[in-house]
Design a protein around this motif. Structure first.
Motif, PDB file in Angstrom:
ATOM      1  N   ILE A 288       0.836  -1.207   0.000  1.00  0.00           N
ATOM      2  CA  ILE A 288       0.000   0.000   0.000  1.00  0.00           C
ATOM      3  C   ILE A 288       0.866   1.249   0.000  1.00  0.00           C
ATOM      4  O   ILE A 288       0.603   2.218  -0.733  1.00  0.00           O
ATOM      5  N   ALA A 289       1.936   1.241   0.817  1.00  0.00           N
ATOM      6  CA  ALA A 289       2.819   2.416   0.875  1.00  0.00           C
ATOM      7  C   ALA A 289       3.510   2.661  -0.464  1.00  0.00           C
ATOM      8  O   ALA A 289       3.569   3.798  -0.949  1.00  0.00           O
ATOM      9  N   GLN A 291       2.503   1.638  -3.452  1.00  0.00           N
ATOM     10  CA  GLN A 291       1.513   2.039  -4.446  1.00  0.00           C
ATOM     11  C   GLN A 291       1.086   3.483  -4.260  1.00  0.00           C
ATOM     12  O   GLN A 291       0.846   4.207  -5.244  1.00  0.00           O
ATOM     13  N   GLN A 292       0.990   3.931  -3.021  1.00  0.00           N
ATOM     14  CA  GLN A 292       0.660   5.340  -2.781  1.00  0.00           C
ATOM     15  C   GLN A 292       1.782   6.255  -3.264  1.00  0.00           C
ATOM     16  O   GLN A 292       1.521   7.307  -3.862  1.00  0.00           O
ATOM     17  N   GLY A 295       1.553   6.125  -7.153  1.00  0.00           N
ATOM     18  CA  GLY A 295       0.420   6.823  -7.743  1.00  0.00           C
ATOM     19  C   GLY A 295       0.420   8.316  -7.503  1.00  0.00           C
ATOM     20  O   GLY A 295      -0.068   9.080  -8.342  1.00  0.00           O
ATOM     21  N   ASN A 296       0.961   8.763  -6.353  1.00  0.00           N
ATOM     22  CA  ASN A 296       0.880  10.178  -5.998  1.00  0.00           C
ATOM     23  C   ASN A 296       2.193  10.934  -6.143  1.00  0.00           C
ATOM     24  O   ASN A 296       2.179  12.172  -6.107  1.00  0.00           O
TER      25      ASN A 296
END
Length: 381
Positions: A288-289, A291-292, A295-296
């Motif tokens: 999750i970290a 991918q964040q 993506g950002n």
């Protein structure tokens, strides 16, 4: 005393608004017709798009061979064969370790299901064995009652796999011809078009090709970052199949949203069945970290720099493409937005008034989005 509205000015404003509205509707009608035609010819357009994306990856090596004296056909054939070998190697890199540890993974799955059942039987859920058995029997009955839909789903899945195989074969053949004959396309296109189109269309096509290459390279770099960071996290936690999972993460990065979810699910599942629930949750947090961050931070920065698009435009394009056309829309949203920006910038250049005096002499030409021109770049039809 309040001013009285002029009937003549009001009527003129209404007529102008009506004319602008009709012109705007006519302008919007053309993209609607183009999208309708695209949908009708998608079975041909989709292999063409895949071939273009593959050609942007393999063209630098083909160009290197051609500049070293190779003929176009042998150079294109060698690059195509090497691409097939690399693709087969990637598949083997994923499949062979998984097959060699399939027995261990199967035992881990059984053990993981047992742990999950024991955990569900305790507080706070306190689910008894009878309830679990009843839920299992209910699921079996539902599957048996919906056998027809299951068969239809299976047939649809087989059809999708077969369609994907046909698309891959067509894309490979098209990639070979693009590598072989691509540099001859722009001169041929210029000879077929009349007037200014003979100049404008090849220039726009060349800029679009450079922009598309920038997109593919940036996407590959983002996928490499994901694979490295997630692979390091899996290696630290001693999760098995680290290399196949890293390769799967890199490959899935070319399919936004769904690719990341699939790769993350596989990694968490393997961590759960091999290392337990705690390590699985840690792997989930790592994914999750990363991918964040991707993506950002990574993807908007890299793609906005390579494509000439603002980071906010990249995020909005992916969101809009996904809402309109799902996974394929998310995959093609960013390059489509970049190509639209290329065409708009060229139109703005042609429609702008030329500068006069010393300002015109001091002004330097703006580089094409996505990189400078490449005289040998293949821009296939």
């Amino acid at each position: 005393m309040s001013a009285t509205l002029s009937s003549e000015k009001t009527a003129a404003a209404l007529r102008r608004s009506a004319r602008v509205s009709v012109e705007l509707l006519l302008v919007l009608l053309m993209p609607a017709v183009a999208l309708w035609l695209l949908g009708r010819t998608w079975s041909v357009v989709w292999p063409l798009i895949v071939a273009l994306l593959l050609t942007t990856l393999t063209w630098p090596f083909a160009r290197f061979l051609r500049r070293r004296g190779w003929r176009p056909a042998p150079a294109a054939a060698l690059v195509t064969v090497l691409f097939l070998l690399v693709g087969s190697g990637v598949i083997a890199l994923i499949a062979v370790p998984v097959a060699s540890q399939s027995g261990e993974l199967a035992d881990g799955v059984v053990e993981g299901i047992g742990r999950l059942r024991d955990w569900a039987a305790g507080p706070p859920l306190n689910i008894s064995d009878a309830q679990i058995t009843g839920a299992f029997d209910s699921a079996v009955d539902r599957i048996e009652n919906s056998a027809g839909s299951v068969v239809n789903t299976a047939v649809t899945g087989v059809s999708t796999v077969f369609s994907g195989l046909i698309t891959a074969i067509l894309a490979l053949f098209l990639m070979f011809f693009f590598l072989k004959d691509g540099p001859r396309f722009l001169p041929w296109l210029g000879r077929q078009l009349p007037g200014r189109l003979a100049t404008d269309v090849p220039v726009v096509a060349e800029r679009c090709w450079n922009t598309l290459g920038s997109f593919v390279r940036s996407q590959a770099f983002v996928g490499l970052l994901d694979a490295v960071f997630i692979g390091i996290g899996l290696w630290i936690l001693d999760v098995p199949l680290v290399l196949p999972l890293a390769v799967l993460t890199f490959v899935s990065a070319f399919v936004p949203i769904v690719g990341a979810v699939f790769a993350g699910f596989v990694a968490v599942l393997i961590a759960l069945v091999s290392n337990g629930l705690t390590d699985a949750l840690i792997v989930l947090a790592i994914i999750i970290a990363v991918q964040q961050l991707e993506g950002n931070v990574f993807q908007p920065m890299i793609q906005s720099r390579g494509l000439g698009l603002h980071a906010a435009v990249v995020l909005l394009a992916v969101t809009l493409g996904g809402s309109l056309a799902g996974v394929v829309g998310s995959l093609l949203a960013v390059p489509a937005a970049a190509l639209i920006a290329v065409i708009w910038n060229y139109l703005r250049e042609q429609l702008s008034d030329p500068l006069e005096g010393p300002e015109q002499q001091d002004r330097e030409p703006e580089p094409a989005p996505g990189g400078g021109p490449d005289a040998d770049a293949p821009v296939p039809a």
